[in-house]
Design a protein around this motif. Structure first.
Motif, PDB file in Angstrom:
ATOM      1  N   ASN A 240       0.824  -1.214   0.000  1.00 47.84           N
ATOM      2  CA  ASN A 240       0.000   0.000   0.000  1.00 47.84           C
ATOM      3  C   ASN A 240       0.853   1.257   0.000  1.00 47.84           C
ATOM      4  O   ASN A 240       0.603   2.194  -0.763  1.00 47.84           O
ATOM      5  N   ARG A 241       1.875   1.247   0.879  1.00 47.66           N
ATOM      6  CA  ARG A 241       2.768   2.405   0.977  1.00 47.66           C
ATOM      7  C   ARG A 241       3.465   2.639  -0.355  1.00 47.66           C
ATOM      8  O   ARG A 241       3.569   3.772  -0.823  1.00 47.66           O
ATOM      9  N   ASN A 242       3.916   1.542  -0.965  1.00 42.19           N
ATOM     10  CA  ASN A 242       4.642   1.672  -2.226  1.00 42.19           C
ATOM     11  C   ASN A 242       3.738   2.201  -3.341  1.00 42.19           C
ATOM     12  O   ASN A 242       4.197   2.950  -4.198  1.00 42.19           O
ATOM     13  N   LYS A 281      12.236  -5.659  -3.186  1.00 46.89           N
ATOM     14  CA  LYS A 281      11.975  -7.032  -3.637  1.00 46.89           C
ATOM     15  C   LYS A 281      12.265  -8.059  -2.539  1.00 46.89           C
ATOM     16  O   LYS A 281      11.426  -8.904  -2.242  1.00 46.89           O
ATOM     17  N   ALA A 282      13.451  -7.968  -1.940  1.00 44.69           N
ATOM     18  CA  ALA A 282      13.850  -8.971  -0.953  1.00 44.69           C
ATOM     19  C   ALA A 282      12.898  -8.969   0.241  1.00 44.69           C
ATOM     20  O   ALA A 282      12.463 -10.038   0.699  1.00 44.69           O
ATOM     21  N   THR A 283      12.541  -7.757   0.711  1.00 45.07           N
ATOM     22  CA  THR A 283      11.621  -7.660   1.849  1.00 45.07           C
ATOM     23  C   THR A 283      10.283  -8.294   1.509  1.00 45.07           C
ATOM     24  O   THR A 283       9.742  -9.078   2.293  1.00 45.07           O
ATOM     25  N   GLU A 284       9.765  -7.958   0.321  1.00 39.16           N
ATOM     26  CA  GLU A 284       8.470  -8.515  -0.086  1.00 39.16           C
ATOM     27  C   GLU A 284       8.518 -10.038  -0.097  1.00 39.16           C
ATOM     28  O   GLU A 284       7.609 -10.699   0.405  1.00 39.16           O
ATOM     29  N   GLU A 285       9.587 -10.583  -0.668  1.00 39.13           N
ATOM     30  CA  GLU A 285       9.662 -12.038  -0.777  1.00 39.13           C
ATOM     31  C   GLU A 285       9.710 -12.714   0.585  1.00 39.13           C
ATOM     32  O   GLU A 285       9.019 -13.709   0.823  1.00 39.13           O
ATOM     33  N   SER A 286      10.512 -12.160   1.497  1.00 44.87           N
ATOM     34  CA  SER A 286      10.599 -12.833   2.798  1.00 44.87           C
ATOM     35  C   SER A 286       9.286 -12.678   3.557  1.00 44.87           C
ATOM     36  O   SER A 286       8.828 -13.615   4.217  1.00 44.87           O
ATOM     37  N   MET A 287       8.649 -11.503   3.427  1.00 45.91           N
ATOM     38  CA  MET A 287       7.373 -11.300   4.119  1.00 45.91           C
ATOM     39  C   MET A 287       6.309 -12.264   3.596  1.00 45.91           C
ATOM     40  O   MET A 287       5.562 -12.864   4.357  1.00 45.91           O
ATOM     41  N   ALA A 288       6.245 -12.399   2.262  1.00 42.17           N
ATOM     42  CA  ALA A 288       5.248 -13.301   1.667  1.00 42.17           C
ATOM     43  C   ALA A 288       5.503 -14.736   2.119  1.00 42.17           C
ATOM     44  O   ALA A 288       4.578 -15.512   2.360  1.00 42.17           O
ATOM     45  N   ASN A 289       6.770 -15.062   2.260  1.00 36.00           N
ATOM     46  CA  ASN A 289       7.150 -16.395   2.682  1.00 36.00           C
ATOM     47  C   ASN A 289       6.701 -16.673   4.116  1.00 36.00           C
ATOM     48  O   ASN A 289       6.184 -17.747   4.429  1.00 36.00           O
ATOM     49  N   PHE A 290       6.884 -15.684   4.980  1.00 35.38           N
ATOM     50  CA  PHE A 290       6.485 -15.867   6.380  1.00 35.38           C
ATOM     51  C   PHE A 290       4.974 -15.790   6.543  1.00 35.38           C
ATOM     52  O   PHE A 290       4.400 -16.459   7.402  1.00 35.38           O
ATOM     53  N   GLN A 308       0.255 -13.389  -4.729  1.00 31.10           N
ATOM     54  CA  GLN A 308      -0.207 -12.375  -5.663  1.00 31.10           C
ATOM     55  C   GLN A 308       0.391 -11.011  -5.320  1.00 31.10           C
ATOM     56  O   GLN A 308       0.620 -10.184  -6.203  1.00 31.10           O
ATOM     57  N   TYR A 309       0.689 -10.780  -4.030  1.00 31.68           N
ATOM     58  CA  TYR A 309       1.307  -9.514  -3.629  1.00 31.68           C
ATOM     59  C   TYR A 309       2.685  -9.364  -4.269  1.00 31.68           C
ATOM     60  O   TYR A 309       3.109  -8.276  -4.612  1.00 31.68           O
ATOM     61  N   LEU A 310       3.369 -10.526  -4.423  1.00 30.44           N
ATOM     62  CA  LEU A 310       4.684 -10.473  -5.072  1.00 30.44           C
ATOM     63  C   LEU A 310       4.542 -10.035  -6.522  1.00 30.44           C
ATOM     64  O   LEU A 310       5.364  -9.283  -7.036  1.00 30.44           O
ATOM     65  N   LYS A 311       3.465 -10.530  -7.170  1.00 24.87           N
ATOM     66  CA  LYS A 311       3.251 -10.140  -8.564  1.00 24.87           C
ATOM     67  C   LYS A 311       2.943  -8.650  -8.653  1.00 24.87           C
ATOM     68  O   LYS A 311       3.413  -7.960  -9.564  1.00 24.87           O
ATOM     69  N   ILE A 312       2.116  -8.157  -7.715  1.00 30.67           N
ATOM     70  CA  ILE A 312       1.822  -6.722  -7.701  1.00 30.67           C
ATOM     71  C   ILE A 312       3.122  -5.949  -7.507  1.00 30.67           C
ATOM     72  O   ILE A 312       3.401  -4.968  -8.208  1.00 30.67           O
ATOM     73  N   GLY A 313       3.932  -6.421  -6.556  1.00 30.28           N
ATOM     74  CA  GLY A 313       5.202  -5.750  -6.283  1.00 30.28           C
ATOM     75  C   GLY A 313       6.084  -5.720  -7.514  1.00 30.28           C
ATOM     76  O   GLY A 313       6.695  -4.703  -7.830  1.00 30.28           O
ATOM     77  N   SER A 314       6.109  -6.847  -8.231  1.00 34.27           N
ATOM     78  CA  SER A 314       6.968  -6.920  -9.411  1.00 34.27           C
ATOM     79  C   SER A 314       6.465  -5.988 -10.512  1.00 34.27           C
ATOM     80  O   SER A 314       7.256  -5.322 -11.191  1.00 34.27           O
ATOM     81  N   SER A 315       5.130  -5.898 -10.682  1.00 34.26           N
ATOM     82  CA  SER A 315       4.623  -4.993 -11.720  1.00 34.26           C
ATOM     83  C   SER A 315       4.848  -3.540 -11.301  1.00 34.26           C
ATOM     84  O   SER A 315       5.071  -2.666 -12.151  1.00 34.26           O
TER      85      SER A 315
END
Lengths: 476, 476
Positions: A240-242, A281-290, A308-315
């Protein structure tokens, strides 16, 4: 001045102590004073270092109270588990094994609930598996006779440690079971090694498992009940912040380019926000993982589509790359003539405001977790403005002739007929504006990509359809 | 066909088992067969999963033999430390404390020498500090009387654990001392907790430290002597690889845009290389962090300026953002007319080849660790081509008139006089090419940024000046 000549050979001394009086340059007392001054410098340096460190720490505490509470929670969990230890009955029951409870709390307690749960589950399962396997191997080794026992045990340690270490290199395994594999190696080695000496293997295993259970339950209770920090919630807030930062940067960049210097101050502060998007990217991935380990909490159920949040982050990142380029073009040395800028000013500003509107609307969709009916109309507006910009670009060659020959422009004003000679305008001058325009068009395309991913999230997470209150249009 | 009608209501069954005969649709035997089939599917699924997993593991082993050797090294270090344990004299000396040696090896042994050293130093210092502090606090608590002792101890555990956890949030501390702080909390809690029971604190501390010393020395010896993986070397190779990838991607992108479809095949395989550059920030940072702990190795001395590599990486990333944008423009739907492309073909191709030459030259500088005299001339060539491209852009409006009216072009061919009416060319058509051109100009500017950072590295690391052999020009 005579003194100045006397010490001209030691000019560098004077440079080193620019605030000192010339007395300090007298060699006899100089050495003592110099070392005093050095000591003073060192003390001042250390004090300043500690001060800035404490200041940084204080800032973290004030800006992120969650982190401060986390520290208190760790302290509390540890003193809780120590209390267990001070009570004699527990100590009598578990002996020195009780230290495993302390160790579990220290190692397993993480900032987010998801990370803590992930480590707890990993630790419990790995300890159990490695313990059972260790006992099994120990039994086999026992059958081989006293001579071969150490060899069999040692070889099994070698083999399993190497295999487990190898699995830790596989990305998909590392993401989820890295800690488990570490504990597996540790427990297996400890069991097979200590099993050679201690004969009460089963009793030890039982004690280990129950002390770990104590540690794990204290961790889980403390982290889930006292101001829990959910990895899922953190990921959600980050996205959301991003989204907001991306919208602000886009607005800021375009405003900086097209508006006068007077109004720049306001926009420049938000200009660098997109850089957070580039680096998250790294933060998103670890958060999604946890987040996948977390139970239902707040508005998220257990099977919330975190991927899906990772996909949003990537786009969002692929959009941020364009904003970075846009930012580079804006600060480029070659600047377009003001007259040309004015031609595009209106439509570019509108496109950027529509684009950032779409981003803000997506932010609203995410925040309210309701499908917004306004998104579609904002996308339509954005695309319409893209077409406007494209026609503005199409009409440019004709305009060029007017812009570049002011004398002609004055005489030809109002006539439809063009000047008789084709204009030899340096395209280089219009290039910055057209590049900005074409980047804006590309950014709009990328924003549509983000819209698609957010729509996909809305479908997967079953966001509620827009209510009457939420949208200006009446709900269907 | 009659059968088809009969089972028309269960059409989805037929879709689920497209390879099955119609017999499988008979309800009686269907349930058994269905579950058989499910079981078969599950077994096949699991087998395929294991197969693909093993295949992935095999690929890692073949492509990165260093990782494979690391696994063997971990296994060896562990069986070595277990052997220590099997020898009775050592066991008699250290008792159950010997397990700390095993634990140290498991936890401390990392892939790179730098990471292992970092953890070893952290562990040793943190254990020593926390141990001393623990004994001190224990003495203070002892003075407070039996009633207050647990309270003092428990409170000190709470306070120190909370403080140490807080320090772990400060980025600069986290980067270097995260593991140390964890071990500090662990050791302090264990000492203050066990001190309440066991009175032989000093003996225990001595045993703990010596077992940890055994573990640490086995780790350091194994990781440094057997096929060592240096973090510094890895960082250096990563930067070199990324320089190459950047050059290849740039070449590939521009070639893809300007050349015919027939020759695209070769270039497209290198096209995505720049994405590695975009995503390597975290790796670079952790490698640079670990490299600082490493002693002199290979061509790197102890105080090699590893931080400068991060700056090179960051300037490479800012260049990669532009290549990402370039890539987006190239795959954009709006394509420029072929005639226009041809106008820019030559100069753009030359600019991209000169730019990638500069990158390759930088790669050579890095690889040979000698200041290349060719870099300067390649930068000069690149800048010269930038100017050529700029003048090609400047001359475009005149050219436009020719391009867009082929009939006129044919009649006017060879004449210096321009057509009598200004061309109403859709600028939109030339936009893609000009955007590509202006991106190429920006990329050249970013490459100059990389050159500056590499020069700075060459100065800081005192690269040798170019030898006669290394450069085509005679050495001065």
């Amino acid at each position: 001045m005579a003194k100045g000549n006397e010490f001209s050979g030691r000019l560098e001394w004077r440079i080193n102590v620019p605030n000192g009086t010339s007395k300090t340059l007298v060699p006899e007392s100089g050495i003592i004073q110099k070392s005093c001054r050095r000591l003073q410098d060192v003390v001042v340096g250390i004090t300043l270092g500690i001060w800035s460190f404490l200041h940084k720490a204080w800032e973290i505490g004030v800006n992120e109270p969650k982190k401060f509470f986390h520290c208190l929670k760790v302290g509390m969990a540890l003193s809780l588990v120590s209390l267990f230890y001070y009570m004699r009955p527990l100590y009598d029951g578990y002996g020195t094994n009780a230290m495993w409870a302390v160790m579990t709390v220290v190692v397993v307690f993480e900032y987010t609930v998801g990370a803590t749960l992930c480590k707890c589950v990993n630790r419990a399962i790995a300890t159990f598996l490695a313990g059972s396997l260790g006992i099994g191997v120990h039994w086999v080794a026992n059958q081989c006779g006293e001579k071969f026992e150490p060899i069999v045990l040692d070889f099994s340690v070698f083999l399993l440690a190497a295999a487990a270490t190898f699995f830790r290199f596989i990305p998909s395994v590392k993401a989820r079971f890295d800690y488990g594999l570490l504990i597996f190696i540790l427990t297996f080695s400890l069991v097979s090694v200590s099993g050679y000496r201690v004969d009460k293997l089963f009793e030890m295993a039982h004690q280990r498992l129950s002390t770990i259970a104590i540690g794990v339950s204290i961790c889980i209770i403390t982290s889930m009940l006292l101001c829990p920090v959910w990895a899922g919630q953190e990921l959600y807030s980050l996205i959301n912040r991003n989204l907001e930062k991306l919208a602000d940067s886009l607005d800021g960049c375009v405003a900086e380019y097209f508006t006068d210097d007077d109004t720049k101050e306001d926009s420049s502060k938000n200009l660098q926000g997109y850089k957070c998007v580039l680096n998250s990217k790294a933060t998103e991935e670890s958060m999604a993982n946890f987040a996948r380990w977390e139970p239902a909490h707040g508005r998220f159920n257990f099977r919330h589509p975190w991927k899906q949040y990772l996909k949003i982050g990537s786009s969002m990142r692929s959009c941020a790359y364009y904003i970075e380029t846009l930012n580079g073009c804006i600060s480029s040395e070659i600047q377009a003539p003001e007259s040309l800028k004015k031609h595009f000013n209106d439509v570019c500003m509108r496109l950027s405001s529509h684009s950032s509107n779409v981003l803000k609307e997506l932010g609203n969709t995410m925040k309210s977790m309701t499908k917004s009916s306004k998104t579609e109309s904002s996308v339509r507006e954005m695309n319409f403005t893209v077409q406007e910009l494209q026609s503005a670009l199409k009409s440019l060659p004709y305009q060029l002739a007017l812009f570049t020959s002011p004398a002609l422009e004055a005489s030809n004003n109002g006539k439809d007929e063009a000047p008789t000679e084709p204009s030899k305008v340096p395209l280089l001058e219009i290039l910055p504006v057209t590049t900005v325009a074409s980047l804006l068009i590309e950014i709009a395309a990328r924003i549509e990509g983000i819209v698609e991913e957010v729509d996909e999230l809305a479908n997967q997470a079953e966001f509620k359809p827009a209510s009457k209150k939420g949208s200006k249009e009446p709900a269907k």
